[in-house]
Structures are given as C-alpha cells and as structure tokens.
Write an enzyme that holds these catalytic residues in place. Structure first.
Site, PDB file in Angstrom:
ATOM      1  N   HIS A  95       0.893  -1.114   0.079  1.00 48.34           N
ATOM      2  CA  HIS A  95       0.072  -0.023  -0.130  1.00 48.34           C
ATOM      3  C   HIS A  95       0.985   1.300   0.019  1.00 48.34           C
ATOM      4  O   HIS A  95       0.735   2.318   0.752  1.00 48.34           O
ATOM      5  CB  HIS A  95      -0.894  -0.016   1.472  1.00 48.34           C
ATOM      6  CG  HIS A  95      -2.171  -1.055   1.040  1.00 48.34           C
ATOM      7  ND1 HIS A  95      -2.611  -1.420  -0.264  1.00 48.34           N
ATOM      8  CD2 HIS A  95      -2.569  -1.848   2.159  1.00 48.34           C
ATOM      9  CE1 HIS A  95      -3.705  -2.319   0.232  1.00 48.34           C
ATOM     10  NE2 HIS A  95      -3.529  -2.602   1.473  1.00 48.34           N
ATOM     11  N   HIS A 165      -9.786   1.668   0.409  1.00 51.32           N
ATOM     12  CA  HIS A 165      -9.692   0.797   1.316  1.00 51.32           C
ATOM     13  C   HIS A 165     -10.628   0.565   2.404  1.00 51.32           C
ATOM     14  O   HIS A 165     -10.351   0.392   3.704  1.00 51.32           O
ATOM     15  CB  HIS A 165      -8.316   0.517   2.045  1.00 51.32           C
ATOM     16  CG  HIS A 165      -7.845  -0.625   2.652  1.00 51.32           C
ATOM     17  ND1 HIS A 165      -8.342  -1.519   3.692  1.00 51.32           N
ATOM     18  CD2 HIS A 165      -6.700  -1.657   1.840  1.00 51.32           C
ATOM     19  CE1 HIS A 165      -7.880  -2.739   3.560  1.00 51.32           C
ATOM     20  NE2 HIS A 165      -7.014  -2.820   2.810  1.00 51.32           N
ATOM     21  N   GLU A 286     -11.446  -4.213  -2.408  1.00 54.86           N
ATOM     22  CA  GLU A 286     -10.615  -3.267  -2.963  1.00 54.86           C
ATOM     23  C   GLU A 286     -10.432  -3.341  -4.726  1.00 54.86           C
ATOM     24  O   GLU A 286     -10.033  -4.222  -4.988  1.00 54.86           O
ATOM     25  CB  GLU A 286      -9.317  -3.371  -2.475  1.00 54.86           C
ATOM     26  CG  GLU A 286      -9.278  -3.308  -0.661  1.00 54.86           C
ATOM     27  CD  GLU A 286      -8.051  -4.066  -0.212  1.00 54.86           C
ATOM     28  OE1 GLU A 286      -6.899  -3.625  -0.519  1.00 54.86           O
ATOM     29  OE2 GLU A 286      -8.091  -4.881   0.171  1.00 54.86           O
TER      30      GLU A 286
END
Length: 319
Positions: A95, A165, A286
C-alpha cells in the site's frame, strides 16, 4: 470543519456529502471515508475520531497508493531502472510504503454538498518511486450511490495502482459472518505464503474461492472450506465487460441492506479483516490492479508513462 491537527501543526478537515438517501463523511487525511450512513446506520468500520484515526494501521477508509496491495520483496524495474521500496508487510511492500497516500493530507480543490475533490502531489523519489505524480480524487454522492474517480498523471515512467480501502459491515453485528457475498469473477490469482500471487490465473469453479453465487461469509471461515478457513485476502479476476461493471454484492439477509460495488478495475481484492482490531468486523472490497503486477508481465500493466493517465472508477450503491 476541522477534524484535528497533526503533530506538526497541519490541520485536517472533515467533510460531509449528502443526498436524500445517504450521508457520507470524508477526511482529507488519506482521503478517508469515515462514515456512510443510511437509514440511521453507519456501514463503515473504522475510527470515527481523529486521534483514533492516527493510530489506525489497517488503512481504514483510505485511498491507498502510489501502489496499492503488494510488491514482492519491495523490488521492481521499469525500462532498466531497478528500484527497491520499503518492505512493510513481511518480506513485501504494501500500500505505498511507510508513508503512503493513506497518511498524506490531501489538498481540497472543491467541497460542496454532493462533491468533494481532493488533490495530491507525490514527488519524484517519494518512497523511492520514480517520477512526479499528480493525483485527483473526486467523491460524489447521488441518491443511494457514492462514487470515487481517481486520476493520476506522471512526468516520468512510474507505477500506479490506486484504490480505496473502506471496510463495510451492513449488519451492525460484531462480525461480517452473517452477511452473504457474491463476486462476479470466474478466476482468481493464487498466492504464496506471503500473499504474493504465484503467477497463475485459475478458475474459481470447484474451489472454495467460488463466490459467483452468494455465499455466507461465516462459511468461508470454517473447516468446511479449508482453503478459506483463515479468511480471504485474495485478488479476484473480474469478468471482463466494457466500462464499469458490477464486481461484488454484499447483503445482510436480516436487514436486507445491500451494497453493490461497481468498477472499471480488472481486479477486486477481497479481505475479510482478520487483522482488524476486532477480527472480521468489516470486509474490504478493494477495486484495483492485480498485486505484484509490475513483476508479472502477463498481469494487466500498472505502468504509467508521461502523456498518459491512470484512472480508476469505484461506485458503492447502498440499498
């Protein structure tokens, strides 16, 4: 309104978007969705207060980037330029690294009753990614729908994979186990022990990952389904259709609340929240490119070059 102040003194704001059906609160810290309220019920799992949000380690409601999901061993190469980025999830990069887009204060370009436009400049070399990157995130609320459009532009070849997210729970119960999930995907990407895809794209048919027909989430965390007994944290290969397509339908059978996720992304990472402070309190759906795509040539490319744009559309409809 002011949501809080970062240790360095930068103010963080909280914005409310609304329609006759939905009330949505979003912070410019990480572009985070803080709440989505319908019929008096908040369906977003995650911190509601600023101080708690700063302690969050689960990317609750945040825009993740420059590259969402994982890069194997934090290594990749573009046009012969080899890069090493932070290893912050076991042996892998996750991420966007140590200070990804989830922990940035985004600039507010427009804030109205139905629309919030946020921008972010990610400098060349930030988290050791190449190229200056400009990102625009546009949240819009219309009737029962929250829409997010993400756009990115670079001045040098780089990699980009943006997503949101948010964790959802439509039941108000302590876990997601009483809800059902349908995924419009005929294939998935199996992973190794560190959650990196092993390069295969396999059919879901005949496996525990088959969610083409709605299944009870609690049953995907049981001995009856050994492959998913530890929960899901897998990339589904969405069935190909032009433009936005329905990717997932989450349903609470008791309240009949339904979440429909539509996107133009090629993949959907389904994560059942085993590592939330309260395990399985919410589910993340996601919409994104495939994990480790930069190191897997036959996966859809996440390389962005000057003169091009990287766009992502995600729509959440709550009924």
């Amino acid at each position: 309104m002011i949501f809080g102040t970062l240790p360095g003194g930068a103010p963080v704001e909280l914005f409310e978007l609304s329609s006759d059906k939905l009330t949505v609160r979003i912070s410019n810290y990480g572009g985070r969705i803080i709440s989505v309220v319908k019929d008096g019920m908040d369906m977003i799992v995650g911190p509601k207060h600023f101080e708690d949000m700063l302690k969050d380690t689960c990317y609750c409601g945040a825009i993740c980037g420059r590259v969402a999901n994982r890069i194997a061993k934090g290594r990749f190469s573009i046009d012969g330029d080899s890069r090493t980025v932070a290893v912050n999830n076991g042996p892998n990069h996750l991420h966007g690294g140590i200070q990804g887009f989830d922990s940035k204060v985004w600039q507010v370009q427009e804030a109205g009753r139905n629309t919030l436009v946020l921008t972010l400049h990610s400098a060349d070399g930030e988290e050791n990614y190449p190229g200056n990157l400009e990102v625009v995130a546009t949240y819009t609320v219309v009737e029962e729908t929250l829409h997010l459009r993400l756009e990115a532009y670079a001045d040098a070849a780089t990699i980009v994979n943006l997503t949101n997210h948010a964790y959802w729970n439509l039941s108000g119960k302590p876990t997601i186990d009483s809800m059902t999930l349908e995924i419009r995907a005929s294939a998935y990407t199996p992973v190794d022990a560190t959650n990196i895809p092993d390069g295969r794209i396999l059919p879901v048919e005949g496996t525990d990952f088959d969610l083409r027909k709605a299944a009870l989430l609690g049953e995907r965390n049981s001995a009856a389904h050994p492959d998913t007994a530890a929960g899901l944290d897998h990339n589904y290969v969405l069935d190909s259709e032009p433009g936005d397509k329905i990717a997932a339908i989450l349903l609470d059978p008791e309240s009949r609340h339904r979440l429909i996720v539509a996107t133009d992304a090629p993949g959907l990472q389904v994560y059942t929240g085993e590592y939330l402070p309260q395990a399985r309190q919410g589910i993340a759906l996601e919409a994104q490119g495939f994990p480790n795509a930069v190191n897997t040539p036959h996966f859809p490319s996440v390389i962005l070059r000057p003169g091009q744009s990287s766009t992502r559309s995600i729509t959440w409809t709550v009924r």
